[in-house]
Design a protein around this motif. Structure first.
Motif, short mmCIF file in Angstrom:
data_model
loop_
_atom_site.label_atom_id
_atom_site.label_comp_id
_atom_site.label_asym_id
_atom_site.label_seq_id
_atom_site.Cartn_x
_atom_site.Cartn_y
_atom_site.Cartn_z
N GLY A 1 0.66 -1.23 -0.09
CA GLY A 1 0.02 -0.11 0.03
C GLY A 1 0.74 1.42 -0.07
N LEU A 2 2.07 1.30 -0.14
CA LEU A 2 2.90 2.18 0.05
C LEU A 2 3.48 2.65 -1.45
CD1 LEU A 2 5.05 1.73 3.27
CD2 LEU A 2 2.95 3.18 3.02
N TRP A 3 3.92 4.12 -1.83
CA TRP A 3 4.45 4.24 -3.10
C TRP A 3 5.96 4.25 -2.83
CZ3 TRP A 3 -0.58 5.79 -2.39
CH2 TRP A 3 -1.52 5.42 -3.34
N ARG A 4 6.64 3.88 -3.68
CA ARG A 4 8.21 4.05 -3.63
C ARG A 4 8.47 4.28 -5.19
NH1 ARG A 4 6.70 -0.13 -0.23
NH2 ARG A 4 7.72 0.21 1.85
N PHE A 5 9.40 5.01 -5.23
CA PHE A 5 10.09 5.68 -6.53
C PHE A 5 11.38 5.14 -6.73
CE2 PHE A 5 6.55 8.22 -4.82
CZ PHE A 5 5.76 8.04 -5.91
N ASP A 6 11.64 4.21 -7.73
CA ASP A 6 13.12 3.87 -8.18
C ASP A 6 13.79 4.68 -8.41
OD1 ASP A 6 12.12 1.35 -6.73
OD2 ASP A 6 11.51 0.45 -8.77
N GLU A 7 13.27 5.69 -9.41
CA GLU A 7 14.03 6.65 -10.03
C GLU A 7 13.85 7.97 -9.55
OE1 GLU A 7 13.53 6.77 -14.53
OE2 GLU A 7 13.00 4.65 -14.47
N TYR A 8 14.89 8.49 -9.08
CA TYR A 8 14.72 10.03 -8.50
C TYR A 8 14.14 10.98 -9.58
CZ TYR A 8 17.35 7.63 -4.78
OH TYR A 8 17.44 6.64 -3.85
N THR A 9 13.29 11.99 -9.19
CA THR A 9 12.98 13.16 -10.11
C THR A 9 14.08 13.82 -10.69
OG1 THR A 9 11.25 13.45 -8.36
CG2 THR A 9 11.84 15.26 -9.99
N TYR A 10 15.17 14.07 -10.33
CA TYR A 10 16.31 14.85 -10.85
C TYR A 10 17.58 13.86 -11.16
CZ TYR A 10 14.10 18.70 -8.78
OH TYR A 10 13.21 19.73 -8.51
N GLY A 11 17.02 12.50 -11.40
CA GLY A 11 17.92 11.54 -11.83
C GLY A 11 19.02 11.16 -10.77
N ARG A 12 19.14 11.68 -9.53
CA ARG A 12 19.89 11.05 -8.45
C ARG A 12 19.28 11.73 -7.31
NH1 ARG A 12 22.35 16.16 -6.65
NH2 ARG A 12 22.01 17.83 -7.86
N PRO A 13 19.85 11.16 -6.03
CA PRO A 13 19.34 11.47 -4.90
C PRO A 13 19.50 12.76 -4.56
CG PRO A 13 20.74 9.32 -4.70
CD PRO A 13 20.85 10.03 -5.98
N LEU A 14 18.60 13.36 -3.65
CA LEU A 14 18.77 15.00 -3.47
C LEU A 14 19.82 15.06 -2.39
CD1 LEU A 14 15.44 16.35 -3.79
CD2 LEU A 14 17.18 16.31 -5.44
N ALA A 15 19.87 14.21 -1.42
CA ALA A 15 20.81 13.97 -0.27
C ALA A 15 21.05 12.59 0.31
CB ALA A 15 20.06 14.83 0.53
N ARG A 16 22.22 12.26 0.71
CA ARG A 16 22.54 10.85 1.50
C ARG A 16 21.93 10.80 2.70
NH1 ARG A 16 27.69 12.66 1.57
NH2 ARG A 16 28.39 13.14 -0.67
N LEU A 17 21.24 9.55 2.73
CA LEU A 17 20.44 9.32 4.04
C LEU A 17 21.47 9.46 5.24
CD1 LEU A 17 18.31 6.13 3.48
CD2 LEU A 17 17.51 8.54 3.74
N HIS A 18 21.15 10.10 6.41
CA HIS A 18 21.58 10.08 7.48
C HIS A 18 22.05 8.80 8.11
CE1 HIS A 18 22.62 11.07 11.70
NE2 HIS A 18 23.02 11.95 11.44
N PRO A 19 23.05 8.42 8.55
CA PRO A 19 23.67 7.06 9.04
C PRO A 19 22.86 6.65 10.14
CG PRO A 19 25.23 8.44 9.38
CD PRO A 19 24.17 9.13 8.66
N ALA A 20 21.88 7.68 10.90
CA ALA A 20 21.11 6.88 12.12
C ALA A 20 19.48 7.04 11.71
CB ALA A 20 21.37 7.92 13.36
N THR A 21 19.42 7.12 10.38
CA THR A 21 17.98 6.99 9.85
C THR A 21 17.31 5.60 9.99
OG1 THR A 21 18.22 8.72 8.17
CG2 THR A 21 16.54 7.52 7.82
N THR A 22 16.15 5.57 10.77
CA THR A 22 15.48 4.39 10.91
C THR A 22 15.15 3.58 9.71
OG1 THR A 22 13.37 5.21 11.24
CG2 THR A 22 14.86 5.08 13.25
N PRO A 23 14.81 2.29 9.50
CA PRO A 23 14.26 1.60 8.47
C PRO A 23 12.94 2.29 8.02
CG PRO A 23 15.05 -0.06 10.07
CD PRO A 23 14.96 1.31 10.82
N SER A 24 12.23 2.85 8.82
CA SER A 24 10.98 3.29 8.28
C SER A 24 11.18 5.07 7.81
CB SER A 24 10.05 3.82 9.51
OG SER A 24 10.57 4.63 10.45
N GLY A 25 12.39 5.37 7.77
CA GLY A 25 12.87 6.81 7.32
C GLY A 25 12.81 7.84 8.28
#
Length: 189
Positions: A162-186
């Motif tokens: 039931g969740l939307w995920r987007f394999d391709e980023y809008t600008y063709g690349r991630p806008l920022a790296r995930l913080h190392p302490a980000t939980t699995p839920s984001g």
């Protein structure tokens, strides 16, 4: 109680469907469909749920729909008289107008300076909203039911969870790296 039309619908519903179909045209639901002119292929505002959206009390318009319908039919009668058109009396006057005349009348009603412009623009906006966003439905439900507007816009169905995920980023690349302490839920840690 409104009298039923040959299609078994009340005059108000047919008139409002014809208006919504003028804003976002679609194909006829059956060969004898009078409310939908059939000016475009695929589903339009009516198939997208314009009437359901307009009748939803959250719009603030639901209590005024009888008045909108009556006024629109009165305008259609006056328009027909002004243009020498003979209307089929078995359907409401706006429904009886050919599509090009429906369009011309709606253009008049929504033109800057028309004293009722704000009313007709609001009705037009809700007709668009039904098609563009399925505002009266949960997006996942609308997509599961084949909502014509969301499909035309290319809205993808959610994943099995039931969740939307987007394999391709809008600008063709991630806008920022995930913080190392980000939980699995984001969520930030």
């Amino acid at each position: 109680m409104p009298s039923p039309t040959p299609e078994g619908k009340d005059a108000r519903t047919m008139t409002l469907e014809a208006f919504a179909d003028t804003i976002v045209p679609g194909e006829k639901r059956s060969p004898d469909d009078r409310a939908i002119a059939g000016a475009a292929e695929g589903g339009g505002a009516v198939q997208a749920g314009a009437i359901e959206l307009l009748e939803w009390d959250a719009t603030g318009l639901s209590e005024s729909l009888d008045g909108f319908s009556s006024a629109l039919d009165a305008h259609a009668g006056a328009y027909a008289a002004e243009h020498g058109l003979t209307l089929d009396e078995s359907v409401p006057p706006f429904v009886a107008l050919p599509f090009e005349h429906r369009t011309a009348l709606v253009q008049q009603l929504t033109t800057p300076g028309h004293p009722e412009k704000a009313l007709w623009v609001s009705l037009a906006l809700f007709s668009n909203m039904a098609f563009d966003s399925a505002a009266h439905m949960h997006t996942a439900d609308a997509l599961a039911q084949g909502h014509p507007g969301l499909i035309a816009l290319g809205i993808e169905k959610p994943g099995p969870d039931g969740l939307w995920r987007f394999d391709e980023y809008t600008y063709g690349r991630p806008l920022a790296r995930l913080h190392p302490a980000t939980t699995p839920s984001g969520s930030p840690a």
